[in-house]
Design a protein around this motif. Structure first.
Motif, PDB file in Angstrom:
ATOM      1  N   ALA A   1       0.835  -1.208   0.000  1.00 18.03           N
ATOM      2  CA  ALA A   1       0.000   0.000   0.000  1.00 18.03           C
ATOM      3  C   ALA A   1       0.870   1.259   0.000  1.00 18.03           C
ATOM      4  CB  ALA A   1      -0.928  -0.009   1.215  1.00 18.03           C
ATOM      5  N   GLU A   2       1.928   1.236   0.829  1.00 14.42           N
ATOM      6  CA  GLU A   2       2.825   2.388   0.863  1.00 14.42           C
ATOM      7  C   GLU A   2       3.514   2.577  -0.483  1.00 14.42           C
ATOM      8  OE1 GLU A   2       5.478   1.734   4.071  1.00 14.42           O
ATOM      9  OE2 GLU A   2       3.990   2.134   5.650  1.00 14.42           O
TER      10      GLU A   2
ATOM     11  N   GLU B   1       1.214   4.260  -2.800  1.00 14.63           N
ATOM     12  CA  GLU B   1       1.148   5.687  -2.500  1.00 14.63           C
ATOM     13  C   GLU B   1       2.390   6.420  -3.005  1.00 14.63           C
ATOM     14  OE1 GLU B   1       0.584   6.107   1.641  1.00 14.63           O
ATOM     15  OE2 GLU B   1      -1.448   5.242   1.683  1.00 14.63           O
TER      16      GLU B   1
ATOM     17  N   ALA C   1       2.238   6.849  -6.666  1.00 16.38           N
ATOM     18  CA  ALA C   1       1.324   7.940  -7.014  1.00 16.38           C
ATOM     19  C   ALA C   1       2.005   9.299  -6.763  1.00 16.38           C
ATOM     20  CB  ALA C   1       0.037   7.823  -6.201  1.00 16.38           C
ATOM     21  N   GLU C   2       2.691   9.414  -5.625  1.00 12.55           N
ATOM     22  CA  GLU C   2       3.404  10.662  -5.338  1.00 12.55           C
ATOM     23  C   GLU C   2       4.491  10.920  -6.377  1.00 12.55           C
ATOM     24  OE1 GLU C   2       4.906  10.489  -1.406  1.00 12.55           O
ATOM     25  OE2 GLU C   2       2.934  10.422  -0.433  1.00 12.55           O
TER      26      GLU C   2
END
Length: 464
Positions: free
Chosen positions: A197-198, A201, A204-205
């Protein structure tokens, strides 16, 4: 049971016919071939029983090897003399018999039973084996062997129970390890899910940052294009202004030529030509004033180097002026500094470490500043001394009149500050840069300055 005045067990009475075919019972009982191997527990118990009664024997009935041990306490006898006691019991039948007599005298029901060749059902096999070994009843070998078997059986049983217990403990530990592994697997799976999950993220960042970077690069390209366009426009305007100035200069030259011709033409035409020249010069002057107004140029009170000095670290002091040239002869430096509005720029540490590097940095700075002050007073040139240093140096003496002292900013070296000073000067002004650094000399030469070596300045300063 043998004893003083009592015939040994199994020995024939006097007057009985000798039976030479049968061995003496005591002798056969002490035959090493008939003595079974004692288990360690039985052997230790035999040593303890013997050590207990050893102190009660007369000293002449104690083997010589044990007389010193006989003085110890029973526990100490068994601990320190156990090996000697066991050897004496095995090798000295008379000593063993005396010990057996003492044990029999001090014994209880178990001793009486073993002496009679019987063994109570609930008796300790270790005690039975030890008493049988010492008392030697007729069936003592059977008693000792039986006791040894029971001891071994008990030992095997205890060992088996111990092994079973260890196996159960290992099984428990294995089950605990399996449960811990299952729990760890679950924890790691959770951590892996969290890491995924990280990671999503972060991806995406990253995509957002990359998009922002592309947009920033696009804006930067547009700004660069606009700057290039504006630069081109300003260059064209500058060319137009230069062309206009050249045209005006040409007209001025024509006017001066006409004035000369008028002076040569004679007195009568002189007044006429003077009036034409005056009119032409007035026209040029008015045109120049109009050009100044068109360019919106205000009168200035500072020189270009003062603008560079505002971005450099410099101590508080009055400002002064200077400009540059190149060659190793100090006379060349004098020629350049004699030019109008000349500007001398000095690479401080490059000069001081060439001339007097053995001094401290503070002494180097003060000595060079004082010498440059004398030079500025002699030539009237603008003098700027540049030092390396991200942080300003506090507590130094103020520079002499006519000398500007600059320190490079954080992230900048003196070489870069010198180049900025040279680039800030207008074309045509004499700028002399003193540095033995070839890279600095080549860089300032490309911008129209005159590079000179540190030795040239040092020789000029030494002349006074």
């Amino acid at each position: 049971m043998g004893g003083p005045g009592v015939p040994p067990r199994g020995r024939p009475e006097q007057g009985s016919p000798p039976v030479s075919a049968e061995p003496n019972p005591i002798d056969s009982a002490d035959d090493p071939a008939l003595v079974p191997v004692l288990p360690e527990a039985v052997r230790q118990r035999v040593v303890v029983l013997a050590a207990t009664v050893l102190g009660g024997l007369p000293l002449d009935q104690v083997p010589a090897s044990l007389r010193r041990v006989a003085r110890f306490t029973p526990a100490k006898r068994a601990k320190l003399g156990g090996t000697g006691i066991a050897a004496a019991l095995a090798g000295d039948p008379a000593f063993r018999q005396r010990v057996a007599d003492k044990v029999a005298d001090a014994g209880g029901e178990l001793t009486i039973a073993v002496t009679a060749g019987t063994r109570p059902a609930a008796a300790d096999p270790v005690e039975v084996g030890a008493l049988a070994y010492l008392l030697r009843p007729d069936n003592w070998v059977d008693l000792v062997v039986g006791a040894a078997d029971e001891v071994r059986t008990e030992t095997d049983r205890v060992a088996t129970e111990h092994r079973i217990k260890e196996a159960e403990q290992r099984a428990d530990r294995a089950e605990q390890a399996r449960a811990a592994a299952v729990a760890e697997h679950g924890r790691l799976r959770g951590e892996a899910e969290q890491a995924r999950a990280e990671l999503a993220e972060l991806r995406a960042e990253l995509r957002a940052v990359q998009k922002e970077l592309r947009e920033s690069q696009h804006r930067e390209r547009r700004a660069s294009e606009q700057a290039a366009t504006e630069k081109g426009r300003l260059a064209r305007a500058e060319r137009d202004h230069q062309a206009e100035l050249r045209r005006l200069n040409a007209r001025l030259a024509d006017a001066e030529a006409a004035a000369a011709a008028t002076r040569a033409a004679g007195a009568q035409e002189h007044a006429f030509d003077d009036s034409r020249v005056w009119l032409l010069l007035e026209t040029v002057r008015n045109a120049a004033r109009g050009l100044v107004r068109e360019l919106a140029l205000d009168p200035v009170e500072v020189v270009p180097a003062d603008f560079v000095a505002e971005t450099a670290d410099t101590p508080d002091r009055p400002r002064a002026g200077a400009r540059a040239l190149a060659a190793d002869d100090p006379a060349r430096l004098d020629q350049l500094l004699a030019m109008p509005r000349a500007h001398l720029v000095v690479d401080g540490y490059n000069v001081t470490k060439t001339g007097y590097g053995e001094l401290s940095l503070e002494q180097q700075r003060n000595r060079l500043a004082a010498s440059l002050g004398v030079l500025a007073a002699q030539t009237g040139a603008e003098v700027t001394c540049v030092w390396d240093g991200a942080d300003p140096v506090h507590g130094i003496a103020p520079p002499p009149r006519g000398v500007r002292v600059l320190f490079s900013r954080k992230g900048e070296i003196a070489d870069e500050l010198i180049r900025r000073l040279v680039r800030a000067e207008p074309d045509g002004r004499v700028v002399v840069v003193v540095s033995s650094d070839k890279e600095v000399a080549d860089g300032v030469r490309r911008h129209g300055a005159y590079p000179l070596s540190a030795h040239t300045l040092l020789r000029r300063l030494a002349r006074g």
